[in-house]
Design a protein around this motif. Sequence first.
Motif, mmCIF file in Angstrom:
data_model
loop_
_atom_site.group_PDB
_atom_site.id
_atom_site.type_symbol
_atom_site.label_atom_id
_atom_site.label_comp_id
_atom_site.label_asym_id
_atom_site.label_seq_id
_atom_site.Cartn_x
_atom_site.Cartn_y
_atom_site.Cartn_z
ATOM 1 N N GLU A 7 6.338 15.947 -26.852
ATOM 2 C CA GLU A 7 6.129 17.397 -26.908
ATOM 3 C C GLU A 7 7.458 18.145 -26.830
ATOM 4 N N GLN A 8 8.372 17.677 -25.970
ATOM 5 C CA GLN A 8 9.689 18.303 -25.859
ATOM 6 C C GLN A 8 10.499 18.105 -27.134
ATOM 7 N N SER A 9 10.400 16.927 -27.720
ATOM 8 C CA SER A 9 11.115 16.654 -28.958
ATOM 9 C C SER A 9 10.635 17.572 -30.077
ATOM 10 N N LYS A 10 9.330 17.775 -30.163
ATOM 11 C CA LYS A 10 8.773 18.672 -31.189
ATOM 12 C C LYS A 10 9.201 20.101 -30.925
ATOM 13 N N PHE A 11 9.215 20.504 -29.642
ATOM 14 C CA PHE A 11 9.634 21.866 -29.307
ATOM 15 C C PHE A 11 11.067 22.103 -29.770
ATOM 16 N N TYR A 12 11.938 21.121 -29.534
ATOM 17 C CA TYR A 12 13.325 21.266 -29.980
ATOM 18 C C TYR A 12 13.402 21.347 -31.506
ATOM 19 N N ASP A 13 12.709 20.472 -32.174
ATOM 20 C CA ASP A 13 12.751 20.468 -33.642
ATOM 21 C C ASP A 13 12.257 21.801 -34.206
ATOM 22 N N ASP A 14 11.226 22.377 -33.573
ATOM 23 C CA ASP A 14 10.654 23.636 -34.059
ATOM 24 C C ASP A 14 11.527 24.840 -33.715
ATOM 25 N N GLN A 121 26.352 32.183 -34.428
ATOM 26 C CA GLN A 121 26.104 30.745 -34.561
ATOM 27 C C GLN A 121 27.416 30.028 -34.296
ATOM 28 N N ASP A 122 27.384 28.995 -33.484
ATOM 29 C CA ASP A 122 28.601 28.233 -33.199
ATOM 30 C C ASP A 122 29.158 27.578 -34.464
ATOM 31 N N TYR A 123 28.308 27.378 -35.435
ATOM 32 C CA TYR A 123 28.702 26.761 -36.703
ATOM 33 C C TYR A 123 29.994 27.347 -37.253
ATOM 34 N N HIS A 124 30.134 28.654 -37.207
ATOM 35 C CA HIS A 124 31.277 29.307 -37.844
ATOM 36 C C HIS A 124 32.603 28.974 -37.156
ATOM 37 N N TYR A 125 32.548 28.502 -35.931
ATOM 38 C CA TYR A 125 33.774 28.140 -35.215
ATOM 39 C C TYR A 125 34.247 26.731 -35.556
ATOM 40 N N PHE A 126 33.301 25.859 -35.889
ATOM 41 C CA PHE A 126 33.667 24.469 -36.214
ATOM 42 C C PHE A 126 32.567 23.833 -37.057
ATOM 43 N N TYR A 153 17.263 33.250 -30.808
ATOM 44 C CA TYR A 153 16.262 33.486 -31.844
ATOM 45 C C TYR A 153 15.615 32.133 -32.125
ATOM 46 N N PRO A 154 14.444 31.857 -31.522
ATOM 47 C CA PRO A 154 13.795 30.559 -31.707
ATOM 48 C C PRO A 154 13.540 30.249 -33.179
ATOM 49 N N GLY A 155 13.866 29.031 -33.573
ATOM 50 C CA GLY A 155 13.630 28.588 -34.936
ATOM 51 C C GLY A 155 14.701 29.001 -35.927
ATOM 52 N N SER A 156 15.690 29.778 -35.488
ATOM 53 C CA SER A 156 16.703 30.292 -36.415
ATOM 54 C C SER A 156 17.646 29.217 -36.931
ATOM 55 N N HIS A 157 17.650 28.056 -36.280
ATOM 56 C CA HIS A 157 18.490 26.955 -36.774
ATOM 57 C C HIS A 157 18.045 26.487 -38.152
ATOM 58 N N LYS A 158 16.779 26.760 -38.480
ATOM 59 C CA LYS A 158 16.252 26.352 -39.772
ATOM 60 C C LYS A 158 16.738 27.253 -40.908
ATOM 61 N N LEU A 201 21.660 27.484 -34.116
ATOM 62 C CA LEU A 201 20.764 28.434 -33.455
ATOM 63 C C LEU A 201 21.482 29.765 -33.255
ATOM 64 N N ILE A 202 20.823 30.848 -33.620
ATOM 65 C CA ILE A 202 21.385 32.184 -33.381
ATOM 66 C C ILE A 202 21.161 32.531 -31.918
ATOM 67 N N HIS A 203 22.254 32.849 -31.222
ATOM 68 C CA HIS A 203 22.167 33.113 -29.786
ATOM 69 C C HIS A 203 23.250 34.094 -29.356
ATOM 70 N N GLY A 204 23.106 34.599 -28.162
ATOM 71 C CA GLY A 204 24.079 35.509 -27.581
ATOM 72 C C GLY A 204 23.771 35.645 -26.103
ATOM 73 N N SER A 205 24.356 36.635 -25.454
ATOM 74 C CA SER A 205 24.049 36.852 -24.041
ATOM 75 C C SER A 205 24.268 38.316 -23.677
ATOM 76 N N TYR A 206 23.645 38.715 -22.572
ATOM 77 C CA TYR A 206 23.612 40.112 -22.167
ATOM 78 C C TYR A 206 24.799 40.502 -21.282
ATOM 79 N N ASN A 207 24.967 41.834 -21.118
ATOM 80 C CA ASN A 207 25.859 42.340 -20.082
ATOM 81 C C ASN A 207 25.368 41.852 -18.717
#
Length: 264
Positions: A7-14, A121-126, A153-158, A201-207
């Motif tokens: 179930e955890q593996s599927k959650f990560y994939d999704d 996305q961390d992708y753009h750094y490396f 943003y859940p699922g944005s890695h896709k 994955l699209i991510h960020g953090s708050y003040n």
Amino acid sequence: MKFLTPEQSKFYDDNGYIVLDILTKEEISELSQEYDKIFQAKAHSNLEATWDGDWKKDEQKKEVKSIHGLQMYSAAYTSLLLNEKLLDACEDIMKTPNILLHHTKAHSKPPGTGSPFPMHQDYHYFPFEKDSMIAVFISLDAADPDNGGLCVYPGSHKLGPQEDVSNVTNYHYLDQEKFPIEKATPLTLKQGQIVIFSYLLIHGSYNNTSTDRVRRMHLIQLMSGEDVPLVAVHLSDCQRMVLRGQCFTKNADIRKRFVKENSL
């Protein structure tokens, strides 16, 4: 599977991320104490790491202190890289027994003035050929939106790599109107919990708007031994150190033994 349930593996994939309880109370306590010692020892260094760019909306002074390569300062962070349960979880997610270190870093957001991070996305750094890169985000404090917690943003890695709209060099972020932080999913974490996520994955953090709650995190970026970078960037301490399995791509030419490799 060595650690994750189906179930955890599927959650990560999704969703492109998973929150896990891996570390013991004793391990969390030691990492927390060593973290503070490192930051105290380097307090007079330039540690400011707030991102530049036109994404900023708040003109008030913000700050985030950062140190890269904590394994170069404390054996506790070297041991963390070889934590068997952590590597089991990463192997399940990465689907390879060959796991290499890319880099590590720590960010500390002080209460009241802690900087946000724009959606990115961390992708753009490396960027890597096979997109095997994952982040292991260790929350050394209980974290939520009030003290500058992580959001995704859940699922944005896709979606694959999205447009980098940064107007400054060395910083990369996405269109903040297309991916507003207000529509992201906040992650509320207990002290010591770990978030593992894809570098797509699209991510960020708050003040950090709290009055008395620091938010400390430690990040480990890992890559597959079968993957290669698309560009020679972000060369860091201990990069390509084999944490599990094997990798035979390092140049063994004795004449190049002092050359820092980028594996291209």
